[in-house]
Design a protein around this motif. Structure first.
Motif, PDB file in Angstrom:
ATOM      1  N   THR A   1       8.696  53.991   1.135  1.00  0.00           N
ATOM      2  CA  THR A   1       9.961  53.344   1.516  1.00  0.00           C
ATOM      3  C   THR A   1       9.883  52.516   2.787  1.00  0.00           C
ATOM      4  OG1 THR A   1      10.851  55.110   2.941  1.00  0.00           O
ATOM      5  CG2 THR A   1      11.141  55.366   0.556  1.00  0.00           C
TER       6      THR A   1
ATOM      7  N   VAL B   1      18.590  60.206  -0.305  1.00  0.00           N
ATOM      8  CA  VAL B   1      18.010  58.944  -0.780  1.00  0.00           C
ATOM      9  C   VAL B   1      19.017  57.805  -0.738  1.00  0.00           C
ATOM     10  CG1 VAL B   1      16.902  57.766  -2.718  1.00  0.00           C
ATOM     11  CG2 VAL B   1      16.290  60.139  -2.188  1.00  0.00           C
TER      12      VAL B   1
ATOM     13  N   SER C   1      20.320  58.654   5.379  1.00  0.00           N
ATOM     14  CA  SER C   1      19.715  58.523   4.054  1.00  0.00           C
ATOM     15  C   SER C   1      18.700  57.389   4.092  1.00  0.00           C
ATOM     16  CB  SER C   1      20.771  58.233   2.997  1.00  0.00           C
ATOM     17  OG  SER C   1      21.310  56.930   3.149  1.00  0.00           O
TER      18      SER C   1
ATOM     19  N   LEU D   1      14.141  52.740  -3.404  1.00  0.00           N
ATOM     20  CA  LEU D   1      14.954  53.950  -3.555  1.00  0.00           C
ATOM     21  C   LEU D   1      14.692  54.642  -4.892  1.00  0.00           C
ATOM     22  CD1 LEU D   1      18.377  52.746  -2.080  1.00  0.00           C
ATOM     23  CD2 LEU D   1      16.639  54.163  -0.974  1.00  0.00           C
TER      24      LEU D   1
ATOM     25  N   ARG E   1      13.632  57.386  -6.973  1.00  0.00           N
ATOM     26  CA  ARG E   1      13.341  58.794  -6.705  1.00  0.00           C
ATOM     27  C   ARG E   1      12.111  59.282  -7.462  1.00  0.00           C
ATOM     28  NH1 ARG E   1      17.648  62.245  -8.452  1.00  0.00           N
ATOM     29  NH2 ARG E   1      17.984  60.653 -10.036  1.00  0.00           N
TER      30      ARG E   1
END
Length: 286
Positions: A117, A170, A184, A193, A195
């Protein structure tokens, strides 16, 4: 608490794809199970452990309604907004070294978040994944809590079964986060983002660290885990206030993490090593 706009995408996890990539015959992960909802993934997986679930079982909940943190603190997450996952481990190492497993999860999570990320994740002793105050965009200009980690050991079958859980924020909006100091990945400007990508990276990082730690019979120094934790922990080097169970507060400088994973604090009466069970809170002393 308000919901995020319906237009913000929160796709479900693809369990078939995750198992195809992660549940390899030569790998650590037995099976990745994704359930629509769970009160607590740790509680659910611990029950399965008592029924004989194997080492390497992974349980992920799309919505966790009664998550459990350290000292019995509770939390919940909006559906598909967080990565809430627990791992079942049956390590054959000395029992006194099992406490390093929550630290191992923290190091793995920090590496996964950074790698997937771009968010500068770090660790706060003993078991929080943070965005340090120098990097966070939160309104409090303090460390922003990105995730909590909880490890629990069960000896009911004779040999230890350890369940290690983490809940990473997230895609929550600011309004969906429980406290002002929570953050987040979305709020911190994450570049991805997904997951599923984050979970795959987390499990990959964890497997690599766990394999070295288990091969060293749980010796965190020999496995390099202790050094990796120290490098990732922002608590070390700070002035801190340590709130103790008897109501007293120890003020001093956190000088290090010892070979047993204890925080070493240099206070008015010299250095003192504190285990996670010795403290209620550790906070910056500004």
């Amino acid at each position: 608490m308000t919901s995020a706009p319906e237009s913000f995408p929160r796709p479900p996890l693809d369990a078939v794809a995750l198992n195809a990539v992660l549940a390899r015959p030569d790998g650590m992960w037995e099976r990745i199970e994704v359930v629509p909802e769970a009160g607590s993934t740790n509680t659910e997986l611990a029950a399965r452990a008592r029924d004989g679930a194997p080492h390497g079982s992974v349980l992920v909940a799309e919505h966790q309604s009664a998550g459990r943190g350290r000292l019995g603190r509770g939390f919940s997450t909006p559906p598909r907004a967080a990565l809430t996952v627990s791992l079942l481990l049956r390590p054959t190492v000395p029992v006194g070294r099992l406490g390093w497993l929550s630290a191992l999860m923290g190091v793995a999570a920090a590496g996964a978040v950074r790698g997937t990320t771009g968010v500068e994740a770090a660790l706060k002793w003993p078991n929080d994944l943070m965005v340090p105050e120098a990097s966070t965009t939160g309104p409090e200009r303090a460390d922003g809590k990105l995730a909590g980690i909880l490890a629990e050991v069960d000896f009911s079958s004779g040999d230890p079964a350890v369940v290690v859980g983490i809940g990473i924020n997230v895609s929550q909006s600011r309004e969906e986060l429980p406290v002002a100091t929570a953050v987040s990945l979305r709020g911190e400007g994450a570049t991805d983002l997904d997951r599923g990508v984050l979970l795959a990276s987390l499990l990959g990082e964890f497997e690599e660290l766990y394999t070295m730690w288990a091969a060293a019979e749980g010796d965190a120094e020999a496995a390099g885990l202790a050094a990796a934790y120290r490098d990732t922990c922002v608590t070390v080097g700070r002035r801190v206030r340590v709130h103790l169970p008897d109501g007293l507060v120890l003020k001093g400088t956190a000088t290090g993490i010892d070979a047993d994973g204890r925080l070493v604090v240099d206070g008015p009466e010299g250095e003192r090593a504190l285990s996670a069970g010795d403290v209620v809170h550790v906070r910056p002393d500004r």
